[in-house]
Scaffold this motif. Structure first.
Motif, short mmCIF file in Angstrom:
data_model
loop_
_atom_site.label_atom_id
_atom_site.label_comp_id
_atom_site.label_asym_id
_atom_site.label_seq_id
_atom_site.Cartn_x
_atom_site.Cartn_y
_atom_site.Cartn_z
N GLU A 11 0.83 -1.20 0.00
CA GLU A 11 0.00 0.00 0.00
C GLU A 11 0.87 1.26 0.00
O GLU A 11 0.59 2.23 -0.72
CB GLU A 11 -0.92 0.00 1.22
CG GLU A 11 -1.84 1.22 1.28
CD GLU A 11 -2.74 1.20 2.51
OE1 GLU A 11 -3.56 2.12 2.64
OE2 GLU A 11 -2.59 0.27 3.34
N ASN A 49 0.97 4.14 -2.90
CA ASN A 49 0.74 5.53 -2.56
C ASN A 49 1.80 6.43 -3.18
O ASN A 49 1.51 7.55 -3.62
CB ASN A 49 0.71 5.73 -1.05
CG ASN A 49 -0.60 5.28 -0.44
OD1 ASN A 49 -1.59 5.07 -1.14
ND2 ASN A 49 -0.61 5.12 0.88
N ARG A 96 -0.59 9.60 1.94
CA ARG A 96 -0.15 9.94 0.59
C ARG A 96 0.79 11.15 0.60
O ARG A 96 0.61 12.08 1.39
CB ARG A 96 -1.37 10.27 -0.29
CG ARG A 96 -2.44 9.21 -0.33
CD ARG A 96 -2.14 8.11 -1.31
NE ARG A 96 -2.32 8.51 -2.68
CZ ARG A 96 -3.49 8.51 -3.32
NH1 ARG A 96 -4.60 8.13 -2.68
NH2 ARG A 96 -3.56 8.87 -4.58
N GLY A 133 -13.77 12.86 2.28
CA GLY A 133 -13.99 11.59 1.60
C GLY A 133 -12.88 11.17 0.67
O GLY A 133 -12.98 10.13 0.01
N MET A 134 -11.82 11.94 0.60
CA MET A 134 -10.70 11.60 -0.28
C MET A 134 -9.66 10.75 0.46
O MET A 134 -9.39 11.02 1.63
CB MET A 134 -10.03 12.87 -0.82
CG MET A 134 -10.91 13.65 -1.78
SD MET A 134 -11.14 12.72 -3.31
CE MET A 134 -12.62 13.52 -3.96
N PRO A 135 -9.09 9.76 -0.22
CA PRO A 135 -8.10 8.89 0.44
C PRO A 135 -6.73 9.55 0.51
O PRO A 135 -5.78 9.15 -0.17
CB PRO A 135 -8.08 7.65 -0.46
CG PRO A 135 -8.40 8.19 -1.83
CD PRO A 135 -9.35 9.34 -1.61
N ALA A 136 -6.61 10.57 1.35
CA ALA A 136 -5.36 11.32 1.42
C ALA A 136 -4.39 10.77 2.46
O ALA A 136 -3.19 11.01 2.38
CB ALA A 136 -5.65 12.79 1.75
N ALA A 137 -4.88 10.01 3.42
CA ALA A 137 -4.03 9.53 4.51
C ALA A 137 -2.86 8.71 3.97
O ALA A 137 -3.03 7.81 3.14
CB ALA A 137 -4.84 8.70 5.49
N HIS A 159 -5.65 15.46 8.09
CA HIS A 159 -5.98 14.43 7.11
C HIS A 159 -4.88 13.37 6.98
O HIS A 159 -5.00 12.47 6.14
CB HIS A 159 -6.25 15.08 5.75
CG HIS A 159 -7.42 16.02 5.77
ND1 HIS A 159 -8.73 15.60 5.67
CD2 HIS A 159 -7.48 17.38 5.90
CE1 HIS A 159 -9.55 16.64 5.73
NE2 HIS A 159 -8.81 17.74 5.86
N ARG A 160 -3.82 13.52 7.75
CA ARG A 160 -2.75 12.54 7.87
C ARG A 160 -2.05 12.26 6.53
O ARG A 160 -1.72 11.13 6.21
CB ARG A 160 -3.28 11.24 8.48
CG ARG A 160 -3.78 11.42 9.91
CD ARG A 160 -4.22 10.14 10.58
NE ARG A 160 -5.40 9.57 9.94
CZ ARG A 160 -5.40 8.42 9.27
NH1 ARG A 160 -4.29 7.71 9.16
NH2 ARG A 160 -6.50 7.97 8.72
N PHE A 161 -1.85 13.33 5.74
CA PHE A 161 -1.04 13.17 4.53
C PHE A 161 0.33 13.79 4.76
O PHE A 161 0.57 14.51 5.73
CB PHE A 161 -1.73 13.78 3.30
CG PHE A 161 -1.99 15.27 3.36
CD1 PHE A 161 -0.98 16.20 3.14
CD2 PHE A 161 -3.27 15.75 3.60
CE1 PHE A 161 -1.23 17.56 3.16
CE2 PHE A 161 -3.54 17.11 3.63
CZ PHE A 161 -2.50 18.02 3.41
N GLN A 204 -4.76 13.87 -8.86
CA GLN A 204 -3.93 12.69 -8.63
C GLN A 204 -2.92 12.56 -9.76
O GLN A 204 -3.27 12.60 -10.94
CB GLN A 204 -4.78 11.43 -8.56
CG GLN A 204 -3.96 10.17 -8.32
CD GLN A 204 -4.83 8.95 -8.06
OE1 GLN A 204 -5.28 8.71 -6.95
NE2 GLN A 204 -5.10 8.19 -9.11
#
Length: 280
Positions: free
Chosen positions: A3, A7, A67, A61-65, A146-148, A25
């Motif tokens: 994963e 990323n 990344r 709702g975006m998968p930023a964590a 957002h943990r990016f 992206q």
């Protein structure tokens, strides 16, 4: 582990304009692509909280964590300039002082509240950029929420210079067109001599570009270029006209490529910001 590897192959880029945001992206690999994932408007009624609230809407709702995220700012939100190192400069403090003094001379106020970064060089002129400290603080707060991983924050012109570095020719002048603004990096003997910005008149043809380049050569004391390389999806119509028309004294080359097709002029301004630098 897989994963984390995936990323890194699908980094995110955020474009920050004066009134809007965009999330793009950037897929790496043999066929790099850019995909517009989300947009958000900045609400002036939010005042100082407008950017932070806009980022929450953009990333909802975006998968930023986890990344990596690079942020590209509209040039009007930052300050970019060229610094000539003082003679005999041998310490970092000398270069920082020269950048701060030049900032004050150009923009009419001390650099208080701005964070300066540069390609520090004691032997030749270098490019410096200043970003507003409150804006940087908001971006760092968003990264924590957002943990990016916030890997880069740059003005658009710096992103362009860096992104096209592999295709830039020695001693060619580099031009970015975004909307009606032309920003030039003037090079002399392989070194940056000046950064200049001008408003492009409506329907400016090759004759206007010829006269503008000649004038900038006189003002900066640099030798007139034999080649001007132009980038910027926002100005591709103008740039293509410049390339296709006969000129005086220099060739005009449009930096373009297959990856540019994803970021057409039809994209909103914030999305074009996020996609800047894709030529690397």
């Amino acid at each position: 582990m897989l994963e984390r590897f995936l990323n890194t192959l699908q980094a995110l880029r955020i474009g920050v304009a004066g009134d809007s945001l965009a999330l793009v992206q950037a897929s790496r690999g043999f066929q790099p692509r850019r995909s517009l994932l989300a947009e958000a408007r900045l609400d002036p009624a939010d005042g100082a909280a407008a950017l932070g609230n806009g980022l929450r809407r953009l990333l909802a709702g975006m998968p930023a964590a986890g990344r990596p995220v690079a942020v590209v700012l509209a040039d009007e939100l930052a300050r970019t300039w060229q610094v000539t190192p003082p003679q005999g400069a041998g310490r970092m403090a000398d270069l920082e002082a020269a950048a701060a003094l030049r900032f004050q001379a150009l923009f009419g106020a001390p650099a208080t509240g701005w964070q300066i970064s540069a390609d520090w060089d004691a032997d030749r002129p270098f490019l410096a950029a200043a970003l507003p400290a409150p804006l940087l603080a908001t971006l760092r707060q968003s990264a924590a929420e957002h943990r990016f991983h916030l890997v880069e924050v740059v003005p658009q012109f710096v992103a362009s210079l860096n992104g096209w570095r592999k295709l830039r020719r020695p001693n060619a002048w580099f031009a970015q067109v975004e909307g009606a603004v032309l920003t030039l990096a003037v090079f002399e003997r392989g070194a940056l001599a000046a950064v200049r910005t001008a408003v492009i008149p409506p329907a400016a043809g090759r004759a206007w570009l010829d006269a503008h380049i000649a004038r900038e050569a006189l003002l900066t004391g640099a030798a007139a270029p034999s080649l001007v390389q132009v980038c910027g999806a926002g100005g591709h119509g103008l740039a293509r006209a410049w390339v296709g028309a006969p000129g005086a004294g220099f060739d005009c080359m449009l930096l373009d490529g297959e990856a540019d097709a994803a970021a057409s002029p039809a994209w909103p301004g914030a999305a074009r910001l996020a996609a800047t630098g894709r030529g690397a």
